[in-house]
Motif scaffolding. Structure first.
Motif, PDB file in Angstrom:
ATOM      1  N   PHE A  50       4.999  15.339  -5.493  1.00  0.00           N
ATOM      2  CA  PHE A  50       4.215  15.033  -6.678  1.00  0.00           C
ATOM      3  C   PHE A  50       3.478  13.707  -6.550  1.00  0.00           C
ATOM      4  O   PHE A  50       2.377  13.554  -7.096  1.00  0.00           O
ATOM      5  CB  PHE A  50       5.126  15.030  -7.912  1.00  0.00           C
ATOM      6  CG  PHE A  50       5.443  16.401  -8.423  1.00  0.00           C
ATOM      7  CD1 PHE A  50       4.631  17.018  -9.359  1.00  0.00           C
ATOM      8  CD2 PHE A  50       6.536  17.097  -7.945  1.00  0.00           C
ATOM      9  CE1 PHE A  50       4.906  18.287  -9.822  1.00  0.00           C
ATOM     10  CE2 PHE A  50       6.827  18.374  -8.401  1.00  0.00           C
ATOM     11  CZ  PHE A  50       6.010  18.977  -9.341  1.00  0.00           C
ATOM     12  N   VAL A  51       4.063  12.732  -5.861  1.00  0.00           N
ATOM     13  CA  VAL A  51       3.342  11.481  -5.683  1.00  0.00           C
ATOM     14  C   VAL A  51       2.126  11.693  -4.796  1.00  0.00           C
ATOM     15  O   VAL A  51       1.100  11.001  -4.935  1.00  0.00           O
ATOM     16  CB  VAL A  51       4.263  10.387  -5.113  1.00  0.00           C
ATOM     17  CG1 VAL A  51       4.490  10.549  -3.629  1.00  0.00           C
ATOM     18  CG2 VAL A  51       3.687   9.001  -5.380  1.00  0.00           C
ATOM     19  N   ASN A  55      -1.552  10.530  -5.923  1.00  0.00           N
ATOM     20  CA  ASN A  55      -2.279   9.621  -5.031  1.00  0.00           C
ATOM     21  C   ASN A  55      -3.688  10.143  -4.745  1.00  0.00           C
ATOM     22  O   ASN A  55      -4.655   9.363  -4.733  1.00  0.00           O
ATOM     23  CB  ASN A  55      -1.523   9.451  -3.720  1.00  0.00           C
ATOM     24  CG  ASN A  55      -0.322   8.528  -3.854  1.00  0.00           C
ATOM     25  OD1 ASN A  55      -0.219   7.749  -4.807  1.00  0.00           O
ATOM     26  ND2 ASN A  55       0.598   8.619  -2.910  1.00  0.00           N
ATOM     27  N   GLU A  56      -3.809  11.431  -4.526  1.00  0.00           N
ATOM     28  CA  GLU A  56      -5.128  11.997  -4.237  1.00  0.00           C
ATOM     29  C   GLU A  56      -6.050  11.904  -5.438  1.00  0.00           C
ATOM     30  O   GLU A  56      -7.248  11.626  -5.293  1.00  0.00           O
ATOM     31  CB  GLU A  56      -4.983  13.451  -3.784  1.00  0.00           C
ATOM     32  CG  GLU A  56      -4.343  13.609  -2.416  1.00  0.00           C
ATOM     33  CD  GLU A  56      -4.588  14.992  -1.832  1.00  0.00           C
ATOM     34  OE1 GLU A  56      -5.678  15.560  -2.085  1.00  0.00           O
ATOM     35  OE2 GLU A  56      -3.694  15.497  -1.143  1.00  0.00           O
ATOM     36  N   PRO A 168       2.085   6.705 -13.643  1.00  0.00           N
ATOM     37  CA  PRO A 168       2.980   7.648 -12.956  1.00  0.00           C
ATOM     38  C   PRO A 168       3.002   7.458 -11.446  1.00  0.00           C
ATOM     39  O   PRO A 168       4.045   7.668 -10.810  1.00  0.00           O
ATOM     40  CB  PRO A 168       2.403   9.017 -13.335  1.00  0.00           C
ATOM     41  CG  PRO A 168       1.691   8.785 -14.615  1.00  0.00           C
ATOM     42  CD  PRO A 168       1.124   7.408 -14.510  1.00  0.00           C
ATOM     43  N   GLN A 169       1.879   7.058 -10.874  1.00  0.00           N
ATOM     44  CA  GLN A 169       1.850   6.807  -9.429  1.00  0.00           C
ATOM     45  C   GLN A 169       2.837   5.706  -9.051  1.00  0.00           C
ATOM     46  O   GLN A 169       3.602   5.838  -8.090  1.00  0.00           O
ATOM     47  CB  GLN A 169       0.437   6.419  -9.005  1.00  0.00           C
ATOM     48  CG  GLN A 169       0.303   6.124  -7.522  1.00  0.00           C
ATOM     49  CD  GLN A 169      -1.053   5.521  -7.190  1.00  0.00           C
ATOM     50  OE1 GLN A 169      -1.604   4.738  -7.979  1.00  0.00           O
ATOM     51  NE2 GLN A 169      -1.598   5.882  -6.040  1.00  0.00           N
ATOM     52  N   GLN A 170       2.852   4.614  -9.803  1.00  0.00           N
ATOM     53  CA  GLN A 170       3.769   3.515  -9.525  1.00  0.00           C
ATOM     54  C   GLN A 170       5.226   3.950  -9.687  1.00  0.00           C
ATOM     55  O   GLN A 170       6.081   3.613  -8.867  1.00  0.00           O
ATOM     56  CB  GLN A 170       3.469   2.338 -10.453  1.00  0.00           C
ATOM     57  CG  GLN A 170       2.103   1.720 -10.250  1.00  0.00           C
ATOM     58  CD  GLN A 170       1.739   0.688 -11.314  1.00  0.00           C
ATOM     59  OE1 GLN A 170       0.668   0.095 -11.283  1.00  0.00           O
ATOM     60  NE2 GLN A 170       2.628   0.489 -12.270  1.00  0.00           N
ATOM     61  N   VAL A 171       5.503   4.720 -10.737  1.00  0.00           N
ATOM     62  CA  VAL A 171       6.872   5.175 -10.985  1.00  0.00           C
ATOM     63  C   VAL A 171       7.351   6.091  -9.870  1.00  0.00           C
ATOM     64  O   VAL A 171       8.469   5.960  -9.365  1.00  0.00           O
ATOM     65  CB  VAL A 171       6.951   5.882 -12.350  1.00  0.00           C
ATOM     66  CG1 VAL A 171       8.318   6.525 -12.540  1.00  0.00           C
ATOM     67  CG2 VAL A 171       6.673   4.898 -13.476  1.00  0.00           C
ATOM     68  N   VAL A 176      10.464   7.324  -4.706  1.00  0.00           N
ATOM     69  CA  VAL A 176      10.532   7.663  -3.285  1.00  0.00           C
ATOM     70  C   VAL A 176      11.293   6.575  -2.527  1.00  0.00           C
ATOM     71  O   VAL A 176      12.141   6.874  -1.666  1.00  0.00           O
ATOM     72  CB  VAL A 176       9.118   7.854  -2.709  1.00  0.00           C
ATOM     73  CG1 VAL A 176       9.158   7.957  -1.188  1.00  0.00           C
ATOM     74  CG2 VAL A 176       8.462   9.097  -3.303  1.00  0.00           C
ATOM     75  N   ARG A 177      11.021   5.315  -2.831  1.00  0.00           N
ATOM     76  CA  ARG A 177      11.735   4.214  -2.165  1.00  0.00           C
ATOM     77  C   ARG A 177      13.230   4.272  -2.479  1.00  0.00           C
ATOM     78  O   ARG A 177      14.071   4.039  -1.598  1.00  0.00           O
ATOM     79  CB  ARG A 177      11.149   2.879  -2.607  1.00  0.00           C
ATOM     80  CG  ARG A 177       9.674   2.676  -2.242  1.00  0.00           C
ATOM     81  CD  ARG A 177       9.206   1.292  -2.650  1.00  0.00           C
ATOM     82  NE  ARG A 177       7.797   1.096  -2.371  1.00  0.00           N
ATOM     83  CZ  ARG A 177       6.833   1.136  -3.292  1.00  0.00           C
ATOM     84  NH1 ARG A 177       7.142   1.340  -4.562  1.00  0.00           N
ATOM     85  NH2 ARG A 177       5.563   0.956  -2.952  1.00  0.00           N
ATOM     86  N   GLU A 178      13.579   4.576  -3.717  1.00  0.00           N
ATOM     87  CA  GLU A 178      14.987   4.671  -4.085  1.00  0.00           C
ATOM     88  C   GLU A 178      15.675   5.817  -3.350  1.00  0.00           C
ATOM     89  O   GLU A 178      16.824   5.683  -2.902  1.00  0.00           O
ATOM     90  CB  GLU A 178      15.112   4.858  -5.601  1.00  0.00           C
ATOM     91  CG  GLU A 178      14.632   3.656  -6.408  1.00  0.00           C
ATOM     92  CD  GLU A 178      14.627   3.928  -7.901  1.00  0.00           C
ATOM     93  OE1 GLU A 178      15.182   4.980  -8.304  1.00  0.00           O
ATOM     94  OE2 GLU A 178      14.086   3.115  -8.669  1.00  0.00           O
ATOM     95  N   ASP A 179      15.001   6.963  -3.250  1.00  0.00           N
ATOM     96  CA  ASP A 179      15.586   8.110  -2.540  1.00  0.00           C
ATOM     97  C   ASP A 179      15.889   7.770  -1.090  1.00  0.00           C
ATOM     98  O   ASP A 179      16.971   8.102  -0.568  1.00  0.00           O
ATOM     99  CB  ASP A 179      14.640   9.311  -2.604  1.00  0.00           C
ATOM    100  CG  ASP A 179      14.412   9.803  -4.027  1.00  0.00           C
ATOM    101  OD1 ASP A 179      15.297   9.577  -4.866  1.00  0.00           O
ATOM    102  OD2 ASP A 179      13.349  10.391  -4.284  1.00  0.00           O
ATOM    103  N   MET A 180      14.958   7.116  -0.424  1.00  0.00           N
ATOM    104  CA  MET A 180      15.180   6.746   0.973  1.00  0.00           C
ATOM    105  C   MET A 180      16.358   5.782   1.099  1.00  0.00           C
ATOM    106  O   MET A 180      17.169   5.884   2.039  1.00  0.00           O
ATOM    107  CB  MET A 180      13.909   6.112   1.546  1.00  0.00           C
ATOM    108  CG  MET A 180      12.736   7.058   1.684  1.00  0.00           C
ATOM    109  SD  MET A 180      11.302   6.267   2.455  1.00  0.00           S
ATOM    110  CE  MET A 180      11.966   5.907   4.079  1.00  0.00           C
TER     111      MET A 180
END
Length: 526
Positions: A50-51, A55-56, A168-171, A176-180
């Motif tokens: 979704f990000v 982004n696009e 929403p892009q920032q969130v 994604v960073r938290e998941d990694m």
């Protein structure tokens, strides 16, 4: 070298297979690591998908990377601002309102509003293929984007809608960073758990248990509050009818993520319960001699506890400090902060220095205590002071303070890293004050025994402790007092005599009591 490695492996294997509880703890840690790692990987895949779409859209709308959003207010009273600099501490307000709940701030005459219910079915199939093109006016300025779907009619989003989507892009990028981070965290936790059971280390076991508690608490927070709160915000500023977007861009995102979050929370709380139960049983096996080995006196055992505590704190710090540094480096290089910050080279220098020094710093603390080297300890404390002072000075930076407050996840890891650095330095200082009191000699003896394939883990004075007797470092037994001859001299070979002061009387020996196969025979009865 290979013999020592073989001895370490045999020692670890002996400790892991000591009984059914230790085997169960090892199997549980391994299975849970991969099962929860898979759940975190699925969350990462959903967030990444979704990000990528958002982004696009933002990129096609030609919104400058320097622009960032700032949301404030509460439910039904949200105000979203687009800023070109940090909103606080500036001589001139760098922000402009792009959305307010219940207020139409859309000045774009080309904006199109869609009914949310009708548009949901339109964008549900965008994962099957889509393309995004930029719409321009007569002056070649962007008026929005057009999403062309393979299985549905095209959808137009205004430029103001694209500006709103920056939030929403920032969130999603932070998610994604938290998941990694949590994916790597599972494998680090596996390593700590295996080390705890293989070395019989209660500090490491407590570290693993505390880490599982934090994971469970975070997963509960995600399920109970954050996912629902983010869904409400996204619905109110993006998909609600009458908003500048009015399109459901996240039709399956929150339902899918919520399902994965529930599974993750169930695994986390189950793991916390099982880890607590197994750890309690293992502690009962270790009992009061959690750090005790054969031959260690009480004062060495006490120092050894601090040494193991230093190991546990440093092992946790190597993960927390690296994560905190990596998160800040990612924010500094891939967000609007990279263009807003005026002192990026200085921040990068601190990030690089921390990354380069963290492993040598861990080694200095480990070997400084292990080998009782004052020079290594001084270097360890000096590097720790550099970490504390360097990252404390970072709070003077307005961009760092802004990132710290806007992203609680970064703030939590930063605070945790400070606490662990202080703890490691305090514990290291305590160990330093106890140098030359026997710890190094004892650990060297352990290494020598390890080279001889000696595994101290199998030696536990459990029988003595069960009987209520006081345990000893060695058992000492005296030889039985045999009756001595009444004469004062004896005949030696060659006819020589031996004086009474030359008689060699057996001295007490240390070790297990000797066994005698024949009964005692009274002298003179042949």
């Amino acid at each position: 070298m290979f013999s020592k490695l073989s001895a370490v492996i045999k020692s670890a294997y002996a400790a892991i297979t000591l009984n059914r509880v230790t085997v169960a703890f090892f199997v549980f840690s391994l299975v849970h690591c991969f099962s929860q790692g898979i759940i975190q990987s699925l969350l990462y895949a959903v967030d990444t998908e979704f990000v990528g779409v958002v982004n696009e859209i933002v990129h096609a709308s030609r919104i400058p990377l320097k622009n960032m959003t700032y949301l404030e207010g509460s439910s039904n009273h949200w105000t979203l601002r687009m800023c070109t600099n940090i909103p606080h501490g500036q001589a001139q307000d760098p922000c402009a309102v792009v959305f307010q709940s219940g207020v139409d701030v859309n000045d774009d005459p080309d904006a199109v509003e869609f009914d949310t219910i009708a548009s949901t079915s339109i964008l549900e199939g965008y994962t099957q293929g889509f393309s995004i093109s930029t719409s321009r006016d007569s002056t070649n300025q962007s008026t929005g984007v057009t999403i062309k779907l393979n299985a549905a009619p095209s959808v137009f989003l205004s430029h103001q809608c694209a500006q709103i989507l920056v939030y929403p892009q920032q969130v999603l990028q932070n998610s994604v960073r938290e998941d990694m981070t949590f994916i790597f965290f599972q494998f680090w936790l596996l390593g700590v758990s295996v080390f705890a059971v293989s070395r019989g280390s209660i500090p490491h076991m407590i570290t693993a248990l505390g880490s599982r508690f934090l994971i469970a608490a975070w997963s509960g927070y995600i399920v109970i509050y954050r996912t629902k709160n983010q869904a409400d915000i996204f619905r109110e500023i993006v998909s609600a009818p009458g908003t500048p977007c009015g399109v459901e861009l996240f039709p399956t995102y929150f339902t899918t993520r919520h399902a994965y979050n529930i599974a993750d929370a169930i695994l986390s709380f189950t793991a916390l319960f099982l880890a607590g139960l197994l750890s309690w049983n293992i502690l009962k096996v270790f009992k009061a001699q959690s750090f005790k080995r054969v031959g260690a006196p009480e004062h060495v055992i006490r120092i050894y506890k601090f040494f193991m505590a230093v190991q546990a704190v440093l092992q946790l710090e190597v993960f927390v400090l690296v994560v905190a540094t990596s998160l800040w480096a990612d924010v500094l290089s891939r967000t609007a902060i990279s263009l807003i910050s005026a002192h990026t080279p200085i921040y990068n220098a601190l990030v690089i220095a921390t990354t380069v020094l963290v492993i040598p710093w861990i080694a200095l603390g480990w070997y400084g205590v292990r080998r009782e080297r004052k020079g290594l300890m001084i270097s360890f404390l000096a590097v720790g002071f550099f970490f504390i002072s360097g990252w404390a000075i970072m709070f003077y930076s307005i961009v760092y303070r802004w990132s710290f407050l806007q992203w609680p996840y970064l703030g939590c890891f930063t605070v945790a890293s400070f606490i662990l650095i202080f703890a490691s330095m305090a514990l290291g200082t305590i160990c330093w004050r106890n140098f030359d009191k026997g710890l190094a000699e004892y650990l060297n003896a352990e290494d020598a025994l390890a080279d001889l394939n000696f595994t101290p883990e199998v030696f536990h004075n459990s029988d003595v402790e069960k009987s209520g007797e006081k345990s000893k470092d060695f058992y000492a037994y005296d030889e039985p007092d045999f009756p001595l001859a009444t004469f004062h001299s004896g005949m030696l070979s060659g006819g020589e005599t031996m004086r009474s002061d030359e008689l060699r009387i057996p001295t007490p020996v240390r070790g297990p009591p000797p066994s005698y196969e024949k009964p005692y025979i009274t002298p003179g009865r042949f």
